[in-house]
Design a protein around this motif. Structure first.
Motif, PDB file in Angstrom:
ATOM      1  N   ARG A  94       0.786  -1.337   0.116  1.00  0.00           N
ATOM      2  CA  ARG A  94       0.316   0.266   0.235  1.00  0.00           C
ATOM      3  C   ARG A  94       0.850   0.521  -0.313  1.00  0.00           C
ATOM      4  O   ARG A  94       0.843   2.364  -0.705  1.00  0.00           O
ATOM      5  N   ALA A  95       1.827   0.225   0.727  1.00  0.00           N
ATOM      6  CA  ALA A  95       2.686   2.313   1.377  1.00  0.00           C
ATOM      7  C   ALA A  95       3.308   2.712  -0.451  1.00  0.00           C
ATOM      8  O   ALA A  95       4.284   3.729  -0.931  1.00  0.00           O
ATOM      9  N   GLN A  96       4.234   1.401  -0.940  1.00  0.00           N
ATOM     10  CA  GLN A  96       4.382   1.390  -2.679  1.00  0.00           C
ATOM     11  C   GLN A  96       3.166   2.045  -3.556  1.00  0.00           C
ATOM     12  O   GLN A  96       4.191   3.028  -4.377  1.00  0.00           O
ATOM     13  N   PHE A  97       2.066   2.155  -3.050  1.00  0.00           N
ATOM     14  CA  PHE A  97       1.552   2.661  -4.374  1.00  0.00           C
ATOM     15  C   PHE A  97       1.615   3.545  -4.705  1.00  0.00           C
ATOM     16  O   PHE A  97       1.719   4.214  -5.151  1.00  0.00           O
ATOM     17  N   VAL A  98       1.080   4.261  -3.419  1.00  0.00           N
ATOM     18  CA  VAL A  98       0.560   5.645  -2.934  1.00  0.00           C
ATOM     19  C   VAL A  98       2.282   6.564  -3.101  1.00  0.00           C
ATOM     20  O   VAL A  98       1.599   7.336  -3.516  1.00  0.00           O
ATOM     21  N   THR A  99       3.216   5.858  -3.226  1.00  0.00           N
ATOM     22  CA  THR A  99       4.791   6.011  -2.687  1.00  0.00           C
ATOM     23  C   THR A  99       4.860   6.894  -4.289  1.00  0.00           C
ATOM     24  O   THR A  99       5.446   8.333  -4.543  1.00  0.00           O
ATOM     25  N   ARG A 100       4.159   5.652  -5.134  1.00  0.00           N
ATOM     26  CA  ARG A 100       4.982   5.777  -6.714  1.00  0.00           C
ATOM     27  C   ARG A 100       3.841   6.462  -7.477  1.00  0.00           C
ATOM     28  O   ARG A 100       4.002   7.341  -8.328  1.00  0.00           O
ATOM     29  N   LEU A 102       1.451   9.533  -5.628  1.00  0.00           N
ATOM     30  CA  LEU A 102       1.988  10.493  -5.669  1.00  0.00           C
ATOM     31  C   LEU A 102       3.680  11.111  -6.567  1.00  0.00           C
ATOM     32  O   LEU A 102       3.286  12.368  -7.364  1.00  0.00           O
ATOM     33  N   SER A 103       4.716  10.379  -6.320  1.00  0.00           N
ATOM     34  CA  SER A 103       5.524  10.590  -7.468  1.00  0.00           C
ATOM     35  C   SER A 103       4.736  10.902  -9.355  1.00  0.00           C
ATOM     36  O   SER A 103       5.630  12.133  -9.777  1.00  0.00           O
ATOM     37  N   ARG A 104       4.715   9.993  -9.648  1.00  0.00           N
ATOM     38  CA  ARG A 104       4.075   9.890 -10.730  1.00  0.00           C
ATOM     39  C   ARG A 104       3.232  11.495 -10.970  1.00  0.00           C
ATOM     40  O   ARG A 104       3.475  12.211 -12.086  1.00  0.00           O
ATOM     41  N   ASP A 105       1.846  11.402 -10.675  1.00  0.00           N
ATOM     42  CA  ASP A 105       0.596  12.630 -10.595  1.00  0.00           C
ATOM     43  C   ASP A 105      -0.180  12.505  -9.722  1.00  0.00           C
ATOM     44  O   ASP A 105      -1.377  12.298  -8.970  1.00  0.00           O
ATOM     45  N   ASN A 107      -1.967  15.005  -8.685  1.00  0.00           N
ATOM     46  CA  ASN A 107      -3.429  15.280  -9.224  1.00  0.00           C
ATOM     47  C   ASN A 107      -4.317  14.139  -9.397  1.00  0.00           C
ATOM     48  O   ASN A 107      -5.663  13.963  -9.414  1.00  0.00           O
ATOM     49  N   LEU A 108      -3.687  13.399 -10.195  1.00  0.00           N
ATOM     50  CA  LEU A 108      -4.781  12.272 -10.103  1.00  0.00           C
ATOM     51  C   LEU A 108      -4.480  11.682  -8.816  1.00  0.00           C
ATOM     52  O   LEU A 108      -5.403  10.960  -8.212  1.00  0.00           O
ATOM     53  N   ALA A 109      -3.623  11.561  -7.886  1.00  0.00           N
ATOM     54  CA  ALA A 109      -3.634  10.876  -6.547  1.00  0.00           C
ATOM     55  C   ALA A 109      -4.515  11.648  -5.502  1.00  0.00           C
ATOM     56  O   ALA A 109      -5.593  10.603  -5.256  1.00  0.00           O
ATOM     57  N   ARG A 110      -4.628  12.552  -5.848  1.00  0.00           N
ATOM     58  CA  ARG A 110      -5.180  13.263  -5.009  1.00  0.00           C
ATOM     59  C   ARG A 110      -6.852  12.963  -5.608  1.00  0.00           C
ATOM     60  O   ARG A 110      -7.889  12.624  -4.709  1.00  0.00           O
ATOM     61  N   GLU A 111      -7.294  12.820  -7.103  1.00  0.00           N
ATOM     62  CA  GLU A 111      -8.712  12.950  -7.521  1.00  0.00           C
ATOM     63  C   GLU A 111      -9.453  10.798  -6.705  1.00  0.00           C
ATOM     64  O   GLU A 111     -10.075  10.884  -6.859  1.00  0.00           O
ATOM     65  N   LEU A 112      -7.979  10.653  -6.932  1.00  0.00           N
ATOM     66  CA  LEU A 112      -8.777   8.689  -6.680  1.00  0.00           C
ATOM     67  C   LEU A 112      -8.687   9.187  -5.159  1.00  0.00           C
ATOM     68  O   LEU A 112      -9.610   7.995  -4.838  1.00  0.00           O
ATOM     69  N   LEU A 113      -8.310   8.916  -3.865  1.00  0.00           N
ATOM     70  CA  LEU A 113      -7.666   9.040  -3.140  1.00  0.00           C
ATOM     71  C   LEU A 113      -8.896   9.983  -2.108  1.00  0.00           C
ATOM     72  O   LEU A 113      -9.304   9.789  -1.513  1.00  0.00           O
ATOM     73  N   LEU A 114      -9.389  10.942  -2.305  1.00  0.00           N
ATOM     74  CA  LEU A 114     -10.428  11.845  -2.188  1.00  0.00           C
ATOM     75  C   LEU A 114     -11.836  12.063  -3.093  1.00  0.00           C
ATOM     76  O   LEU A 114     -12.719  13.010  -2.640  1.00  0.00           O
ATOM     77  N   ALA A 115     -11.372  10.982  -3.904  1.00  0.00           N
ATOM     78  CA  ALA A 115     -12.456  11.044  -4.442  1.00  0.00           C
ATOM     79  C   ALA A 115     -13.928  10.504  -3.217  1.00  0.00           C
ATOM     80  O   ALA A 115     -13.959  10.005  -2.442  1.00  0.00           O
ATOM     81  N   PHE A 148      -2.919  -2.472 -10.083  1.00  0.00           N
ATOM     82  CA  PHE A 148      -2.709  -1.660  -8.974  1.00  0.00           C
ATOM     83  C   PHE A 148      -1.140  -2.633  -9.054  1.00  0.00           C
ATOM     84  O   PHE A 148      -0.103  -2.032  -8.774  1.00  0.00           O
ATOM     85  N   LEU A 149      -0.702  -3.547  -9.382  1.00  0.00           N
ATOM     86  CA  LEU A 149       0.001  -4.064  -9.939  1.00  0.00           C
ATOM     87  C   LEU A 149       1.573  -3.279 -10.964  1.00  0.00           C
ATOM     88  O   LEU A 149       2.349  -3.418 -10.692  1.00  0.00           O
ATOM     89  N   HIS A 150       0.343  -2.688 -12.224  1.00  0.00           N
ATOM     90  CA  HIS A 150       1.409  -1.868 -13.396  1.00  0.00           C
ATOM     91  C   HIS A 150       1.930  -0.112 -12.316  1.00  0.00           C
ATOM     92  O   HIS A 150       2.601   0.113 -12.216  1.00  0.00           O
ATOM     93  N   VAL A 151       0.843  -0.018 -11.410  1.00  0.00           N
ATOM     94  CA  VAL A 151       1.256   1.336 -10.285  1.00  0.00           C
ATOM     95  C   VAL A 151       2.281   0.699  -9.787  1.00  0.00           C
ATOM     96  O   VAL A 151       3.478   1.434  -9.685  1.00  0.00           O
ATOM     97  N   LEU A 152       2.477  -0.406  -9.343  1.00  0.00           N
ATOM     98  CA  LEU A 152       3.526  -0.554  -8.074  1.00  0.00           C
ATOM     99  C   LEU A 152       4.937  -0.736  -9.160  1.00  0.00           C
ATOM    100  O   LEU A 152       5.737  -0.600  -8.334  1.00  0.00           O
ATOM    101  N   LYS A 153       4.309  -1.483 -10.240  1.00  0.00           N
ATOM    102  CA  LYS A 153       5.592  -1.925 -11.095  1.00  0.00           C
ATOM    103  C   LYS A 153       6.076  -0.322 -11.082  1.00  0.00           C
ATOM    104  O   LYS A 153       7.327  -0.241 -12.660  1.00  0.00           O
ATOM    105  N   GLY A 154       5.645   0.761 -11.634  1.00  0.00           N
ATOM    106  CA  GLY A 154       5.746   1.826 -12.327  1.00  0.00           C
ATOM    107  C   GLY A 154       5.758   1.621 -13.364  1.00  0.00           C
ATOM    108  O   GLY A 154       6.075   2.539 -14.053  1.00  0.00           O
ATOM    109  N   GLN A 155       4.759   1.291 -13.979  1.00  0.00           N
ATOM    110  CA  GLN A 155       4.387   1.579 -15.336  1.00  0.00           C
ATOM    111  C   GLN A 155       3.161   2.604 -15.726  1.00  0.00           C
ATOM    112  O   GLN A 155       2.296   2.149 -14.892  1.00  0.00           O
ATOM    113  N   ASP A 156       2.845   2.814 -16.554  1.00  0.00           N
ATOM    114  CA  ASP A 156       1.094   3.613 -17.128  1.00  0.00           C
ATOM    115  C   ASP A 156       0.750   2.147 -17.373  1.00  0.00           C
ATOM    116  O   ASP A 156       0.594   1.294 -16.875  1.00  0.00           O
ATOM    117  N   ILE A 157      -0.986   2.147 -16.765  1.00  0.00           N
ATOM    118  CA  ILE A 157      -1.987   1.774 -16.667  1.00  0.00           C
ATOM    119  C   ILE A 157      -2.342   1.658 -18.808  1.00  0.00           C
ATOM    120  O   ILE A 157      -2.421   2.717 -19.207  1.00  0.00           O
TER     121      ILE A 157
END
Length: 157
Positions: A94-100, A102-105, A107-115, A148-157
Motif C-alpha cells: 500500500r505504501a509503495q503504491f501511494v508513493t509511486r 504521488l510521485s507520478r501524478d 493530481n491523479l492521486a488527489r482525484e483517486l484518494l479524495l474521491a 495496482f500491479l502496474h502502478v506498483l511496478k512503475g508502469q503506465d496503466i
C-alpha cells in the motif's frame, strides 16, 4: 470531532484505533490538532497492528491533500516506515503504491484518494442474477489487481 483527541488516549483495540485514524483522515480539516494526533501514531508505529498501519497511510495522504504544509513531513515518515515494513507485505505494498502514485501524478492521486463516496443503496445481488454477480466481481477484482500491479511496478496503466 472535538472529543476525538480525548478518546484516542483510551482506545486500545486495533479496529477502534483504525476507525479513529480513518476519522482523522476524513475530517481532519475540521480538527486543528489532526496532523499531530496522526503523528502520535507514527511515533508508536512499531507497536501498531497492520490494520492501523494501513489506515494510517490512507489518512495521512488524505490529510496531506487538505493540509499539505503540516502533513508533508508526517506523510514522508509514514511512507518511509511503511515501505520498509517487511513484517506486513500488505502495508508495504500500500505504501509503495501511494508513493509511486504521488510521485507520478499528484493530481491523479488527489482525484483517486479524495474521491467522494456515497452510501450503497442497492447491491448487485438485488438487480443481477447470481451468475452475473460472480462474473462482475471477478472482473472488478481483475481490473483493480491489474491496475495496482502496474502502478506498483512503475508502469503506465
Amino acid at each position: 470531532m472535538a472529543e476525538l483527541p480525548h478518546a484516542l488516549e483510551k482506545i486500545v483495540s486495533p479496529e477502534a484505533k483504525a476507525a479513529a485514524v480513518w476519522m482523522l483522515g476524513e475530517y481532519g480539516d475540521q480538527l486543528d490538532d489532526a496532523p499531530y494526533l496522526l503523528e502520535n501514531f507514527v511515533d508508536s508505529y512499531a507497536e501498531e497492528d497492520s490494520t492501523v498501519r494501513i489506515q494510517l497511510i490512507s489518512a495521512a495522504v488524505k490529510l496531506f491533500f487538505k493540509r499539505p504544509a503540516e502533513m508533508q513531513t508526517i506523510l514522508m515518515r509514514i511512507l518511509s516506515l511503511s515501505c520498509a515494513d517487511s513484517s506486513h507485505p500488505d502495508v508495504r505494498y500500500r505504501a509503495q503504491f501511494v508513493t509511486r502514485l504521488l510521485s507520478r501524478d499528484a493530481n491523479l492521486a488527489r482525484e483517486l484518494l479524495l474521491a467522494p463516496t456515497s452510501a450503497i443503496s442497492l447491491f448487485d445481488e438485488d438487480i443481477l442474477p447470481e451468475g452475473k454477480v460472480r462474473a462482475n466481481r471477478r472482473l472488478v477484482t481483475w481490473v483493480f489487481t491489474h491496475c495496482f500491479l502496474h502502478v506498483l511496478k512503475g508502469q503506465d496503466i
